[in-house]
Design a protein around this motif. Sequence first.
Motif, PDB file in Angstrom:
ATOM      1  N   SER A  88       2.669  47.896  15.253  1.00 19.01           N
ATOM      2  CA  SER A  88       3.809  48.746  15.580  1.00 19.01           C
ATOM      3  C   SER A  88       3.550  49.449  16.919  1.00 19.01           C
ATOM      4  O   SER A  88       2.468  49.977  17.156  1.00 19.01           O
ATOM      5  CB  SER A  88       4.050  49.766  14.468  1.00 19.01           C
ATOM      6  N   SER A  90       4.307  52.230  18.281  1.00 18.08           N
ATOM      7  CA  SER A  90       3.977  53.655  18.394  1.00 18.08           C
ATOM      8  C   SER A  90       2.565  53.963  17.891  1.00 18.08           C
ATOM      9  O   SER A  90       2.084  55.078  18.049  1.00 18.08           O
ATOM     10  CB  SER A  90       4.992  54.477  17.599  1.00 18.08           C
ATOM     11  N   PRO A  92       1.142  54.369  14.649  1.00 15.39           N
ATOM     12  CA  PRO A  92       1.247  55.560  13.796  1.00 15.39           C
ATOM     13  C   PRO A  92      -0.045  55.881  13.050  1.00 15.39           C
ATOM     14  O   PRO A  92      -0.179  55.584  11.873  1.00 15.39           O
ATOM     15  CB  PRO A  92       2.359  55.175  12.810  1.00 15.39           C
TER      16      PRO A  92
END
Lengths: 165, 112
Positions: A88, A90, A92
Amino acid sequence: MRIGREKVVLFATILLFWVLLNGTLALDSLLVGLLASFVITILYRDGFSPFTEFRATPAGFWAAGCFLLYFSKELVRSNLKLAAIVLSPSLPINPGIIKVRTTLKSRMGRLLLANSITLTPGTLTVQLEEEWLYIHWVTVEATDIDSATAQIVAGYETYLEVMYG
Amino acid sequence: MDSLLDLIGGVLLVMGTGFLFLGGLGLVRMPDLFNRIQVGTKATTLGTILTLVGAIFLHPEWGLKLALIGLFLLFTNPLSSQVLARAAHRIGIKQSPATKVDRLIELPWRRP
């Protein structure tokens, strides 16, 4: 006398691996294996193998089987979870080192617990200090000892409790 | 029958290398050493095991030895990660600014 028994178990474990890896029971390879296993067993101050403190009862073997299944499931789950994080954009993550407590008493039980925790979703055992385990967690979900223990340790402990105590 | 085994083996090999690739990607993307060790341990363990199982399907006669290699891997891989992480923490490797808590600092041997 306890040490003597552990040494015998260690010797048998090493010899078993030797025979399995060679895939033969021919006399010459068996003699070399016996000698090598003997030397290694002597060199180790306290004989220690996965079977050292194993409770060889039907309940123990059953728990070992359940443990393996549960562990495989967790290993796959852990990989999928980390794959999702890595992929992903970002990233996380929410890392931190937390502390949990185990009720296991035996050395092998604690070692297997620490190893299993390392291979399961986002957790890595950093330090094992008596009954306390310090765990690095990629996505910290609980910082207090009790709820972190329930989330990380409890699943394995039920099986290891029966296997090693 | 043979081609079916080959097919399953091939698929497993590709899945294994896929996880190994994700592990490599994680090493690049993660912000600090501890998180890198995390992806490094898990992805390589499952990736290598899938590769080994794939090889078992392609060469059933190697099965026992490959299974033993997998077993050794399961015992040694997490252990080396643990030792690395502990040593890193002991000498005070910097942690990512995103780090929330660090309860390991409380141990007496940890230098300030």
